[in-house]
Design an enzyme around this catalytic site. Structure first.
Site, PDB file in Angstrom:
ATOM      1  N   THR A 183       0.832  -1.204   0.000  1.00  0.00           N
ATOM      2  CA  THR A 183       0.000   0.000   0.000  1.00  0.00           C
ATOM      3  C   THR A 183       0.867   1.254   0.000  1.00  0.00           C
ATOM      4  O   THR A 183       0.571   2.224  -0.706  1.00  0.00           O
ATOM      5  CB  THR A 183      -0.942  -0.007   1.210  1.00  0.00           C
ATOM      6  OG1 THR A 183      -1.669  -1.238   1.237  1.00  0.00           O
ATOM      7  CG2 THR A 183      -1.921   1.146   1.146  1.00  0.00           C
ATOM      8  N   ASP A 184       1.933   1.255   0.789  1.00  0.00           N
ATOM      9  CA  ASP A 184       2.875   2.376   0.764  1.00  0.00           C
ATOM     10  C   ASP A 184       3.455   2.557  -0.638  1.00  0.00           C
ATOM     11  O   ASP A 184       3.544   3.681  -1.155  1.00  0.00           O
ATOM     12  CB  ASP A 184       4.024   2.123   1.742  1.00  0.00           C
ATOM     13  CG  ASP A 184       3.719   2.611   3.144  1.00  0.00           C
ATOM     14  OD1 ASP A 184       2.805   3.434   3.322  1.00  0.00           O
ATOM     15  OD2 ASP A 184       4.414   2.175   4.076  1.00  0.00           O
ATOM     16  N   LEU A 185       3.887   1.464  -1.234  1.00  0.00           N
ATOM     17  CA  LEU A 185       4.530   1.547  -2.545  1.00  0.00           C
ATOM     18  C   LEU A 185       3.559   2.040  -3.614  1.00  0.00           C
ATOM     19  O   LEU A 185       3.905   2.887  -4.441  1.00  0.00           O
ATOM     20  CB  LEU A 185       5.097   0.182  -2.937  1.00  0.00           C
ATOM     21  CG  LEU A 185       6.205  -0.352  -2.019  1.00  0.00           C
ATOM     22  CD1 LEU A 185       6.570  -1.778  -2.404  1.00  0.00           C
ATOM     23  CD2 LEU A 185       7.431   0.535  -2.074  1.00  0.00           C
TER      24      LEU A 185
END
Length: 411
Positions: A183-185
């Site tokens: 999700t961060d990426l």
């Protein structure tokens, strides 16, 4: 001397106030595309991920340096400047830098930077065409806006873990997070696209804007076909482990010496798969003639396919199915990934000169542009490595002025 390749974003400068992963992933993309990224870090500590080790990059003698591999993964191509953002003098210094920048990137809690005069409204007054990108867990508004958001939490809250993991009732069944901070990426990738779009709009209109990126928004968006399946059927999707909700066979199978993936996306590929395995009757069986029928009868078919695959080695199956044009492949460990001939041919492992390690090994940016390659010759910077150079270059600070700021703990 050969003329250097042009950089797509060689005219862009980014003031990067973000840390950890989503923001730095965005700014690393921009740096790889040629932008001058000035990474602002806390004096003495820096980005949180500098302490997220081991492992650390080894030096020439094989001993670990102070550079955590996690930090190295997301900070290639940047210049590091240390500034105490909590001090009035540090805040003033950043406001001095803003007119020299095109983009500000930050991932502080909602409202936090307004206390420092570093929010979008304050900085827009200094540079009206500024592109200002905020990355938070839940966005700038809504009932959760004040909450801190972390990838693991968002994978759960945003539905990804509900469809990831083995099926309930089977060994190992239950929700599972993805092995990387996906999700961060993905938020970093969406933020990259948004920044580029905002820069294009600025170049056409002269107008800057505020970009509001949310981890939760990104996670909901990246549910893709699974989200669409739910919205159009009203049926809550289940976890399928390594199988596929809509295609059979499209999953892993155990061979004599490991696992392979078989991704038979149409009826012809399925027929070739079972014929190659010596079970042509499985293609002739009316229950398995089409993909919708195979999906309906998967509980009968898959055990038969398991038996068929189990009798050969992984290499034998891959060679056989590649010859027949059936999509298949191994499940590689990372040593196998980086030793893979295709990965090597594509140059996905790079080594960059580094002041402590001699060289650091990094994963290359996958964007391959023929005229403006996405490459960087700069290794992730040491903490504050470029402080003096940036303040002198952009703000005209003298060595004495910089020394005074450092003596006050501002740098």
């Amino acid at each position: 001397m050969p003329h250097p390749m042009p950089k797509a974003l060689g005219h862009i400068r980014v003031l990067d106030l973000s840390r950890v992963l989503a923001g730095p992933w965005c700014s690393q993309n921009l740096a790889d595309l040629g932008a001058d990224v000035i990474k602002i870090e806390r004096p003495g500590a820096g980005d949180d991920t500098r302490a997220w080790g081991p492992p650390y990059a080894p030096d020439a003698a094989g001993k670990p340096t102070s550079e955590a591999a996690y930090y190295l993964a997301a900070n290639r191509g940047k210049r590091s400047v240390t500034v105490d953002i909590a001090s009035p003098q540090g805040q003033a210094l950043l406001r001095e830098l803003v007119p020299h920048c095109d983009v500000v990137l930050e991932n502080f809690k909602v409202g936090h930077l307004a206390r420092y005069g570093l929010d979008y409204a304050s900085l827009k007054a200094l540079k009206p065409d500024l592109v200002y990108c905020s990355i938070t867990g839940f966005g700038q508004d809504g009932p959760y806006a004040h909450r801190a958001g972390y990838d693991f939490l968002i994978q759960g809250m945003g539905g990804l873990m509900s469809v990831t993991g083995e099926r309930d009732g089977l060994p190992g069944g239950g929700p599972q997070k993805v092995g990387v901070a996906l999700t961060d990426l993905m938020t970093g990738m969406y933020a990259t696209v948004a920044v580029l779009a905002a820069l294009t709009h600025r170049d056409r209109s002269g107008e800057g804007q505020h970009i509001d990126m949310s981890l939760l928004d990104t996670q909901v968006a990246m549910l893709a076909n699974v989200g669409s399946n739910y919205l159009n059927s009203g049926q809550r999707p289940q976890r399928w482990g390594n199988a596929h909700a809509n295609i059979v066979p499209y999953q892993t199978f155990a061979c004599l010496d490991g696992h392979i993936i078989v991704a038979a996306g149409n009826d012809s590929q399925y027929r070739k798969f079972v014929e190659a395995g010596g079970r042509p009757e499985l293609a002739q069986d009316a229950r398995f003639a089409t993909n919708p029928l195979r999906v309906r009868h998967r509980e009968v078919l898959v055990p038969l396919l398991d038996q068929m695959v189990a009798g050969r080695t992984r290499a034998d199956w891959i060679a056989l199915l590649e010859q027949q044009g059936v999509p298949c492949g191994p499940i590689n460990n990372l040593d196998e990934v980086f030793d893979n001939p295709q990965v090597r041919a594509r140059g996905m492992e790079v080594a960059l000169d580094h002041p402590l390690a001699g060289q650091v090994k990094l994963v290359r940016n996958p964007m391959k542009l023929s005229a403006t390659p996405a490459t960087s010759g700069l290794a992730p910077p040491l903490l504050g490595q470029h402080t003096d150079a940036v303040l002198a270059e952009l703000l005209g600070k003298t060595p004495e002025e910089i020394a005074a700021l450092r003596a006050q703990g501002i740098l």
